[in-house]
Design a protein around this motif. Structure first.
Motif, PDB file in Angstrom:
ATOM      1  N   LYS A   8      94.827 -30.359 149.030  1.00 35.95           N
ATOM      2  CA  LYS A   8      94.484 -29.853 150.368  1.00 35.95           C
ATOM      3  C   LYS A   8      93.338 -28.844 150.279  1.00 35.95           C
ATOM      4  O   LYS A   8      92.443 -28.823 151.122  1.00 35.95           O
ATOM      5  N   ALA A   9      93.395 -27.994 149.261  1.00 36.48           N
ATOM      6  CA  ALA A   9      92.355 -26.980 149.085  1.00 36.48           C
ATOM      7  C   ALA A   9      91.001 -27.639 148.821  1.00 36.48           C
ATOM      8  O   ALA A   9      89.967 -27.223 149.373  1.00 36.48           O
ATOM      9  N   LEU A  10      90.996 -28.669 147.984  1.00 38.56           N
ATOM     10  CA  LEU A  10      89.759 -29.389 147.706  1.00 38.56           C
ATOM     11  C   LEU A  10      89.218 -30.037 148.978  1.00 38.56           C
ATOM     12  O   LEU A  10      88.024 -29.935 149.296  1.00 38.56           O
ATOM     13  N   VAL A  49      83.848 -29.664 141.948  1.00 49.57           N
ATOM     14  CA  VAL A  49      82.906 -29.205 142.966  1.00 49.57           C
ATOM     15  C   VAL A  49      81.852 -28.302 142.352  1.00 49.57           C
ATOM     16  O   VAL A  49      82.095 -27.628 141.344  1.00 49.57           O
ATOM     17  N   GLN A  50      80.690 -28.332 142.962  1.00 54.62           N
ATOM     18  CA  GLN A  50      79.651 -27.362 142.635  1.00 54.62           C
ATOM     19  C   GLN A  50      79.798 -26.198 143.605  1.00 54.62           C
ATOM     20  O   GLN A  50      79.803 -26.399 144.822  1.00 54.62           O
ATOM     21  N   ARG A  51      79.901 -25.015 143.092  1.00 56.87           N
ATOM     22  CA  ARG A  51      80.166 -23.843 143.925  1.00 56.87           C
ATOM     23  C   ARG A  51      78.872 -23.321 144.541  1.00 56.87           C
ATOM     24  O   ARG A  51      78.392 -22.232 144.239  1.00 56.87           O
ATOM     25  N   THR A  52      78.320 -24.151 145.408  1.00 53.73           N
ATOM     26  CA  THR A  52      77.101 -23.809 146.138  1.00 53.73           C
ATOM     27  C   THR A  52      77.473 -23.577 147.601  1.00 53.73           C
ATOM     28  O   THR A  52      78.642 -23.683 147.983  1.00 53.73           O
ATOM     29  N   LEU A  65      88.738 -36.437 145.758  1.00 53.37           N
ATOM     30  CA  LEU A  65      88.591 -36.127 147.184  1.00 53.37           C
ATOM     31  C   LEU A  65      89.064 -37.298 148.038  1.00 53.37           C
ATOM     32  O   LEU A  65      89.721 -37.088 149.066  1.00 53.37           O
ATOM     33  N   ARG A  66      88.741 -38.514 147.642  1.00 52.08           N
ATOM     34  CA  ARG A  66      89.201 -39.676 148.407  1.00 52.08           C
ATOM     35  C   ARG A  66      90.725 -39.723 148.441  1.00 52.08           C
ATOM     36  O   ARG A  66      91.327 -40.004 149.477  1.00 52.08           O
ATOM     37  N   LEU A  67      91.356 -39.448 147.301  1.00 53.52           N
ATOM     38  CA  LEU A  67      92.822 -39.401 147.264  1.00 53.52           C
ATOM     39  C   LEU A  67      93.345 -38.333 148.207  1.00 53.52           C
ATOM     40  O   LEU A  67      94.306 -38.565 148.960  1.00 53.52           O
ATOM     41  N   ALA A  68      92.713 -37.157 148.207  1.00 55.42           N
ATOM     42  CA  ALA A  68      93.155 -36.065 149.078  1.00 55.42           C
ATOM     43  C   ALA A  68      93.057 -36.465 150.546  1.00 55.42           C
ATOM     44  O   ALA A  68      93.962 -36.177 151.350  1.00 55.42           O
ATOM     45  N   ARG A  69      91.994 -37.150 150.914  1.00 59.05           N
ATOM     46  CA  ARG A  69      91.816 -37.560 152.305  1.00 59.05           C
ATOM     47  C   ARG A  69      92.796 -38.663 152.684  1.00 59.05           C
ATOM     48  O   ARG A  69      93.278 -38.718 153.818  1.00 59.05           O
ATOM     49  N   GLN A  70      93.088 -39.552 151.760  1.00 60.55           N
ATOM     50  CA  GLN A  70      94.059 -40.606 152.046  1.00 60.55           C
ATOM     51  C   GLN A  70      95.455 -40.022 152.248  1.00 60.55           C
ATOM     52  O   GLN A  70      96.182 -40.437 153.158  1.00 60.55           O
ATOM     53  N   ILE A  71      95.826 -39.068 151.431  1.00 62.80           N
ATOM     54  CA  ILE A  71      97.125 -38.418 151.575  1.00 62.80           C
ATOM     55  C   ILE A  71      97.204 -37.707 152.922  1.00 62.80           C
ATOM     56  O   ILE A  71      98.227 -37.771 153.631  1.00 62.80           O
TER      57      ILE A  71
END
Length: 295
Positions: A8-10, A49-52, A65-71
């Motif tokens: 979720k944080a990502l 992630v790049q911390r920009t 990230l794709r997994l996070a969005r699917q969940i």
């Protein structure tokens, strides 16, 4: 096993662009967001992630990230199906990659009936490139010219968007009075959507058979593109769905030429009721409006 709170944080950090904004969304501190993402990176053994500013996802991070969005999408579906409501009062969020011509001529109308329950996030790109957004997890579905399904996705043919070379009558009189010749096409100004738009160059290649570089007007908005052609800025290829809406204001100066662009609907392989309903609505309307392949 990947931690849900870390995912979720990502998701929040990439969507919101900063740790501070992600923290506000998840009602935690920026330090907690940073620690969760760091722990997730340790868990998978990759920098995600790049911390920009804004935060940018790495190649390794795209899969996570794709997994996070699917969940998140599946969680929203379960909440709605059980009638539990959303703690934040938010609607379901559906992200779709779509080419500008489809968005302006038919897609917005199709999806208007879902706006009481869905918050749409449209990502505009050329139909040859929308699958990249699907591949990196930025969107859940895409309208694309690519038939082969992206890994983890399904693909179905919607139909064909037909384009024809059009210009104003005064433009044709000025530039094509002696016919649509190679010499005329090498000099007549052309309207192009953006640097990814190859429709006009494809026409030039087929008609002229050699490299020509006429003056170009770049107009990166569908309605304004058509207006630029109507106003005589140059010629351009317009979809039938757009040019036929205002008959008489445009001239098809090469009626024998058509460029058929097949469009496909690709989406995540998710058992999502809301995404399934959107898919059916898009397919049904496309069947009514777009040219269909002959059996």
């Amino acid at each position: 096993m990947l931690d849900i709170e870390q995912l979720k944080a990502l998701h929040a950090a990439v969507d919101e662009g900063t740790f501070d904004a992600a923290a506000r969304k998840l009602h935690v501190t920026p330090s907690a967001i940073s620690q969760r993402i760091k722990a997730l990176e340790v868990s998978v053994g990759r920098v995600l992630v790049q911390r920009t500013k804004p935060i940018r996802v790495t190649d390794s991070g795209r899969e996570v990230l794709r997994l996070a969005r699917q969940i998140d999408a599946l969680t929203q579906d379960v909440v709605r199906e059980l009638g539990l409501g959303d703690a934040d009062g938010a609607m379901a969020r559906i992200s779709i990659a779509v080419n500008a011509d489809s968005l302006s001529t038919w897609v917005l109308r199709v999806l208007a009936s879902f706006t009481t329950e869905v918050s749409f996030d449209f990502h505009l790109d050329d139909q040859d490139h929308t699958t990249e957004l699907l591949r990196d997890g930025s969107v859940m579905a895409a309208i694309t010219s690519v038939a082969t399904p992206i890994q983890g996705c399904t693909s179905s043919l919607l139909g064909i968007m037909r384009y024809r070379p059009m210009a104003s009558a005064s433009f044709c009189e000025r530039w094509f009075s002696d016919g649509v010749t190679a010499e005329a096409l090498s000099k007549a100004p052309v309207v192009v959507f953006n640097r990814k738009d190859l429709l006009q160059d494809r026409y030039l290649g087929r008609k002229v058979g050699l490299l020509v570089d006429p003056p170009r007007h770049f107009v990166p908005a569908t309605a304004d593109f058509a207006d630029a052609v109507r106003l005589g800025y140059g010629w351009g290829l317009l979809p039938d769905l757009q040019s036929l809406e205002t008959p008489g204001t445009l001239v098809g100066f090469d009626p024998e030429y058509v460029d058929d662009v097949p469009l496909y609907w690709q989406q995540w392989k998710l058992s999502s009721p809301i995404l399934a309903r959107i898919s059916l609505a898009v397919a049904a309307r496309a069947n009514e409006l777009l040219h269909q392949l002959s059996p």
